[in-house]
Enzyme design. Structure first.
Site, mmCIF file in Angstrom:
data_model
loop_
_atom_site.group_PDB
_atom_site.id
_atom_site.type_symbol
_atom_site.label_atom_id
_atom_site.label_comp_id
_atom_site.label_asym_id
_atom_site.label_seq_id
_atom_site.Cartn_x
_atom_site.Cartn_y
_atom_site.Cartn_z
ATOM 1 N N ASP A 158 16.409 89.913 -49.682
ATOM 2 C CA ASP A 158 16.419 91.205 -50.372
ATOM 3 C C ASP A 158 17.484 91.227 -51.469
ATOM 4 O OD1 ASP A 158 14.406 92.069 -48.757
ATOM 5 O OD2 ASP A 158 15.641 93.363 -47.489
ATOM 6 N N GLY A 165 -1.151 71.712 -80.499
ATOM 7 C CA GLY A 165 -0.766 70.336 -80.171
ATOM 8 C C GLY A 165 0.730 70.147 -80.118
ATOM 9 N N THR A 221 -2.708 78.946 -90.688
ATOM 10 C CA THR A 221 -4.088 78.454 -90.638
ATOM 11 C C THR A 221 -4.947 79.401 -91.469
ATOM 12 O OG1 THR A 221 -4.675 79.753 -88.678
ATOM 13 C CG2 THR A 221 -3.820 77.534 -88.294
ATOM 14 N N GLU A 250 11.926 80.611 -52.891
ATOM 15 C CA GLU A 250 12.354 81.907 -52.350
ATOM 16 C C GLU A 250 11.168 82.798 -51.984
ATOM 17 O OE1 GLU A 250 15.737 83.993 -53.110
ATOM 18 O OE2 GLU A 250 16.800 82.413 -54.174
ATOM 19 N N HIS A 263 -3.491 86.545 -87.318
ATOM 20 C CA HIS A 263 -4.789 86.511 -86.642
ATOM 21 C C HIS A 263 -4.702 87.403 -85.397
ATOM 22 C CE1 HIS A 263 -6.257 83.358 -89.230
ATOM 23 N NE2 HIS A 263 -5.214 82.594 -88.936
#
Length: 320
Positions: free
Chosen positions: A174, A274, A204, A297, A212
């Site tokens: 806890d 890449g 690009t 954990e 984009h």
């Protein structure tokens, strides 16, 4: 809350280093729960007098999330205990000055009364430290197996009452799951920052990829999850500061932060393309480091079980 803020910043730099440092917190948590003044004087003061490390020895080759399955045993002989067994995946195992150890002392008792906790020096005769494990990530964290062969521990080093060890070991989580969640938040933030910076310079189709919509949406989801995980972590930590039981919130924070961390690092690689798959950019390291968060954990699956149990105990009431 102060501690989880620090943990996040350490993990932003390197989660391996953060884990090595935070493992001290896991080792000392059962001592804080037991509140044995003499043991605390002998062992906790060492950690503030000089830069030492400690380790939490519970996990075994055949007992990870299923702590009830541990086989390391301690047999009482007069005023001493003789311990035999093996522990595995012990963070700081080869660097620790002392260990918190959980061992089975009554194999016929129910889980909650079958184990006893001890604190012992790492150079106690009979302890053999295994080689450093070759892990997928967080490689600067020292992880090893530890074998105990006829290790003699004085009864004065017993932590809590006989048969109370399981409760101490579990109660420690806890306190320690919020800092682990904070580590996942720090790593997530780092991966997001790297992806955000790359998306602004990589072009690009004649424009930065951040222009984009599909990339922008990925970044939006990454950032939203980082903020949500941080707030869950702070909630779990604030419950400790307020002196309230935080089991449900600690598991929620650890589960959500760990799983989101994986997703953020995955998406960071995807945004890098890449270049992200190549080790030279450093993104692959973040991805490797992230994979342990849903495991150590308490796995994410175990966290869900704990959360469900806590909700059931509250009769479905999750109001603050």
């Amino acid at each position: 809350v102060d501690a989880v803020i620090v943990s996040e910043e350490l993990a932003y730099g390197c989660t391996g280093m953060a884990t090595a440092i935070e493992a001290n917190g896991l080792a000392i948590a059962p001592l804080l729960c037991a509140d044995d003044a003499e043991i605390n004087r002998r062992y906790l003061t060492r950690l503030v007098e000089e830069p030492l490390q400690a380790a939490y020895c519970v996990t075994e080759p055949g007992a990870g999330s299923d702590v009830a399955g541990i086989s390391t045993n301690a047999v009482k002989k007069g005023d001493e205990w003789v311990v035999n067994g093996s522990k595995m995946w012990i963070t700081n195992g080869g660097r620790a000055n002392w260990y918190f150890l959980l061992a089975k002392t009554d194999p016929d008792a129910r889980t909650g009364a079958a184990m006893t906790a001890f604190v012992l020096d790492a150079d106690t005769p009979g302890i053999t430290i295994g080689p450093k494990e070759k892990n997928m990530g967080q490689r600067c964290s020292d992880t090893r197996g530890i074998t105990f062969e006829d290790v003699v521990i004085p009864d004065s080093n017993r932590l809590g009452a006989e048969g109370f060890g399981f409760k101490l070991a579990m109660g420690a989580f806890d306190r320690t799951r919020p800092p682990v969640a904070a580590g996942a938040v720090g790593l997530s933030r780092r991966a997001f920052d790297e992806a955000w910076a790359y998306a602004q310079v990589r072009k690009t189709m004649g424009k930065p990829i951040i222009a984009h919509q599909t990339i922008a949406n990925m970044l939006a989801d990454m950032a939203t999850g980082v903020e949500a995980a941080r707030l869950l972590t702070w909630k779990a930590a604030s419950e400790i500061d307020a002196g309230r039981k935080n089991t449900m919130y600690a598991s929620m924070a650890k589960r959500f932060a760990a799983d989101h961390c994986q997703q953020v690092c995955y998406d960071a690689i995807q945004i890098h393309g890449g270049a992200g798959f190549n080790e030279d950019t450093g993104i692959a390291k973040l991805y490797r480091d992230a994979r342990i968060y849903p495991i150590y954990e308490g796995t994410s699956q175990i966290q869900r079980m704990i959360i469900a149990g806590e909700i059931a105990a509250r009769d479905g009431d999750v109001a603050p």
